[in-house]
Design a protein around this motif. Structure first.
Motif, PDB file in Angstrom:
ATOM      1  N   SER A  69       0.820  -1.223   0.000  1.00 33.37           N
ATOM      2  CA  SER A  69       0.000   0.000   0.000  1.00 33.37           C
ATOM      3  C   SER A  69       0.852   1.272   0.000  1.00 33.37           C
ATOM      4  O   SER A  69       0.501   2.272   0.625  1.00 33.37           O
ATOM      5  N   LEU A  70       1.996   1.221  -0.669  1.00 31.11           N
ATOM      6  CA  LEU A  70       2.808   2.421  -0.809  1.00 31.11           C
ATOM      7  C   LEU A  70       2.131   3.372  -1.787  1.00 31.11           C
ATOM      8  O   LEU A  70       1.451   2.938  -2.715  1.00 31.11           O
ATOM      9  N   ASN A  71       2.302   4.681  -1.579  1.00 32.38           N
ATOM     10  CA  ASN A  71       1.733   5.653  -2.497  1.00 32.38           C
ATOM     11  C   ASN A  71       2.704   6.808  -2.714  1.00 32.38           C
ATOM     12  O   ASN A  71       3.821   6.790  -2.203  1.00 32.38           O
ATOM     13  N   ILE A  72       2.245   7.807  -3.433  1.00 27.92           N
ATOM     14  CA  ILE A  72       3.124   8.906  -3.819  1.00 27.92           C
ATOM     15  C   ILE A  72       3.644   9.666  -2.609  1.00 27.92           C
ATOM     16  O   ILE A  72       4.717  10.279  -2.656  1.00 27.92           O
ATOM     17  N   LYS A  73       2.925   9.623  -1.486  1.00 32.55           N
ATOM     18  CA  LYS A  73       3.391  10.298  -0.266  1.00 32.55           C
ATOM     19  C   LYS A  73       4.694   9.674   0.232  1.00 32.55           C
ATOM     20  O   LYS A  73       5.555  10.369   0.790  1.00 32.55           O
ATOM     21  N   ASP A  74       4.826   8.382   0.028  1.00 28.89           N
ATOM     22  CA  ASP A  74       6.043   7.699   0.469  1.00 28.89           C
ATOM     23  C   ASP A  74       7.274   8.197  -0.291  1.00 28.89           C
ATOM     24  O   ASP A  74       8.384   8.213   0.258  1.00 28.89           O
ATOM     25  N   VAL A  75       7.081   8.601  -1.548  1.00 28.81           N
ATOM     26  CA  VAL A  75       8.192   9.137  -2.334  1.00 28.81           C
ATOM     27  C   VAL A  75       8.753  10.378  -1.655  1.00 28.81           C
ATOM     28  O   VAL A  75       9.979  10.512  -1.466  1.00 28.81           O
ATOM     29  N   LEU A  76       7.849  11.279  -1.249  1.00 33.62           N
ATOM     30  CA  LEU A  76       8.270  12.515  -0.581  1.00 33.62           C
ATOM     31  C   LEU A  76       8.871  12.234   0.791  1.00 33.62           C
ATOM     32  O   LEU A  76       9.891  12.821   1.165  1.00 33.62           O
ATOM     33  N   VAL A  77       8.248  11.310   1.518  1.00 31.35           N
ATOM     34  CA  VAL A  77       8.728  10.977   2.867  1.00 31.35           C
ATOM     35  C   VAL A  77      10.155  10.420   2.816  1.00 31.35           C
ATOM     36  O   VAL A  77      11.029  10.846   3.573  1.00 31.35           O
ATOM     37  N   VAL A  78      10.407   9.470   1.927  1.00 33.67           N
ATOM     38  CA  VAL A  78      11.724   8.844   1.840  1.00 33.67           C
ATOM     39  C   VAL A  78      12.775   9.851   1.381  1.00 33.67           C
ATOM     40  O   VAL A  78      13.881   9.910   1.928  1.00 33.67           O
ATOM     41  N   ALA A  79      12.436  10.670   0.372  1.00 31.77           N
ATOM     42  CA  ALA A  79      13.387  11.669  -0.124  1.00 31.77           C
ATOM     43  C   ALA A  79      13.755  12.668   0.974  1.00 31.77           C
ATOM     44  O   ALA A  79      14.933  12.991   1.168  1.00 31.77           O
ATOM     45  N   CYS A  80      12.740  13.136   1.720  1.00 30.25           N
ATOM     46  CA  CYS A  80      12.995  14.104   2.798  1.00 30.25           C
ATOM     47  C   CYS A  80      13.735  13.446   3.963  1.00 30.25           C
ATOM     48  O   CYS A  80      14.616  14.059   4.575  1.00 30.25           O
ATOM     49  N   LEU A  81      13.379  12.204   4.262  1.00 31.54           N
ATOM     50  CA  LEU A  81      14.045  11.474   5.341  1.00 31.54           C
ATOM     51  C   LEU A  81      15.521  11.281   5.006  1.00 31.54           C
ATOM     52  O   LEU A  81      16.399  11.513   5.850  1.00 31.54           O
ATOM     53  N   PHE A  82      15.785  10.866   3.781  1.00 31.08           N
ATOM     54  CA  PHE A  82      17.175  10.684   3.360  1.00 31.08           C
ATOM     55  C   PHE A  82      17.937  12.001   3.413  1.00 31.08           C
ATOM     56  O   PHE A  82      19.069  12.067   3.913  1.00 31.08           O
ATOM     57  N   PHE A  83      17.331  13.059   2.908  1.00 32.52           N
ATOM     58  CA  PHE A  83      17.988  14.370   2.879  1.00 32.52           C
ATOM     59  C   PHE A  83      18.353  14.830   4.295  1.00 32.52           C
ATOM     60  O   PHE A  83      19.483  15.251   4.544  1.00 32.52           O
ATOM     61  N   GLY A  84      17.397  14.730   5.221  1.00 32.32           N
ATOM     62  CA  GLY A  84      17.630  15.185   6.580  1.00 32.32           C
ATOM     63  C   GLY A  84      18.705  14.388   7.304  1.00 32.32           C
ATOM     64  O   GLY A  84      19.611  14.961   7.918  1.00 32.32           O
TER      65      GLY A  84
END
Length: 198
Positions: A69-84
Motif C-alpha cells: 500500500s505504498l503511495n506517492i506520499k512515500d516518495v516525498l517521505v523517503v526523499a525528505c528522510l534521506f535528505f535530513g
C-alpha cells in the motif's frame, strides 16, 4: 495496515536509504563537479541528486510492490528522510574532516607518534604545513569569494565584506550567543575585552 505490511514498508524504506547512501558516497569518487572547489557545496549538490535517486527508487517501489500500500506520499517521505539524515552526518563527519584544525592536529600526531611535541612546536608545524604547504588559508579565502561573502574593493585595494557576508556573520553571532560558544571567534577585535570579562 497489517503488521506484515508495516514491517515490509520499513524494510523498503531502509533498503532505499542504504542504496541512496551508497549512491551519495559514490558521487564523491567520480569526476563530477570537480571544478567546484568548495567541498560542502559539492556535497550539497550530490545530496540533492541522491535525494532525487531515493525518491525515484521509492516511486519504483510504489509502482511494483502492490501488497504494501505504498503511495506517492512515500516518495516525498523517503526523499525528505534521506535528505535530513544525510545532511546531518555529512555536515558532522566529512565536512569536519575536510576543514578541521583538530583533525589535522590529531592526524599529524598519529603519523609522528614516536616523538613528543610541544604546543609551540605544533604551532610551527601548523603554520608550515596547514597554512603554507597545504594552502588552507588561501582555500578558505577563495571559498568566501565564491560564496559571495567578500569581493574586491572598489578602489582595487584588497577585499571587503559584502552584504551577504555581513548577513552570514550576523547569523554566526546569533548562534554564538544562543549556544554560548567562544565569542572571540565572531568578535575578533574584542578578544582582550571578551577575555577580561570572562
Amino acid at each position: 495496515m497489517s503488521k506484515k505490511q508495516i514491517l515490509g514498508t520499513i524494510g523498503v524504506y531502509l533498503g532505499i536509504l542504504i542504496l541512496a547512501t551508497i549512491f551519495f558516497i559514490m558521487l564523491f569518487h567520480i569526476k563530477i563537479f570537480n571544478g567546484l572547489d568548495v567541498f560542502f557545496y559539492r556535497g550539497c549538490i550530490f545530496l540533492l541528486l541522491a535525494s532525487f535517486f531515493a525518491g525515484l527508487l521509492t516511486w519504483l517501489a510504489v509502482k511494483n510492490i502492490k501488497n504494501l500500500s505504498l503511495n506517492i506520499k512515500d516518495v516525498l517521505v523517503v526523499a525528505c528522510l534521506f535528505f535530513g539524515i544525510t545532511l546531518g552526518w555529512f555536515t558532522l563527519l566529512p565536512t569536519t574532516v575536510e576543514r578541521s584544525v583538530s583533525v589535522f592536529m590529531l592526524s599529524y600526531m598519529y603519523q609522528n607518534d614516536t616523538v613528543g611535541i610541544t604546543a609551540d612546536e605544533f604551532g610551527d608545524v601548523f603554520y608550515q604545513k596547514y597554512i603554507s604547504d597545504f594552502g588552507a588559508f588561501d582555500k578558505r579565502f577563495n571559498e568566501q569569494i565564491l560564496s559571495g561573502n567578500i569581493k574586491p574593493a572598489d578602489d582595487g585595494n584588497g577585499y571587503v565584506i559584502t552584504a551577504n557576508g555581513r548577513f552570514v556573520v550576523d547569523l554566526f553571532r546569533t548562534c554564538a550567543k544562543l549556544f554560548n560558544t567562544e565569542q572571540w571567534l565572531v568578535y575578533p577585535n574584542d578578544y582582550g575585552e571578551i577575555n577580561n570579562n570572562a
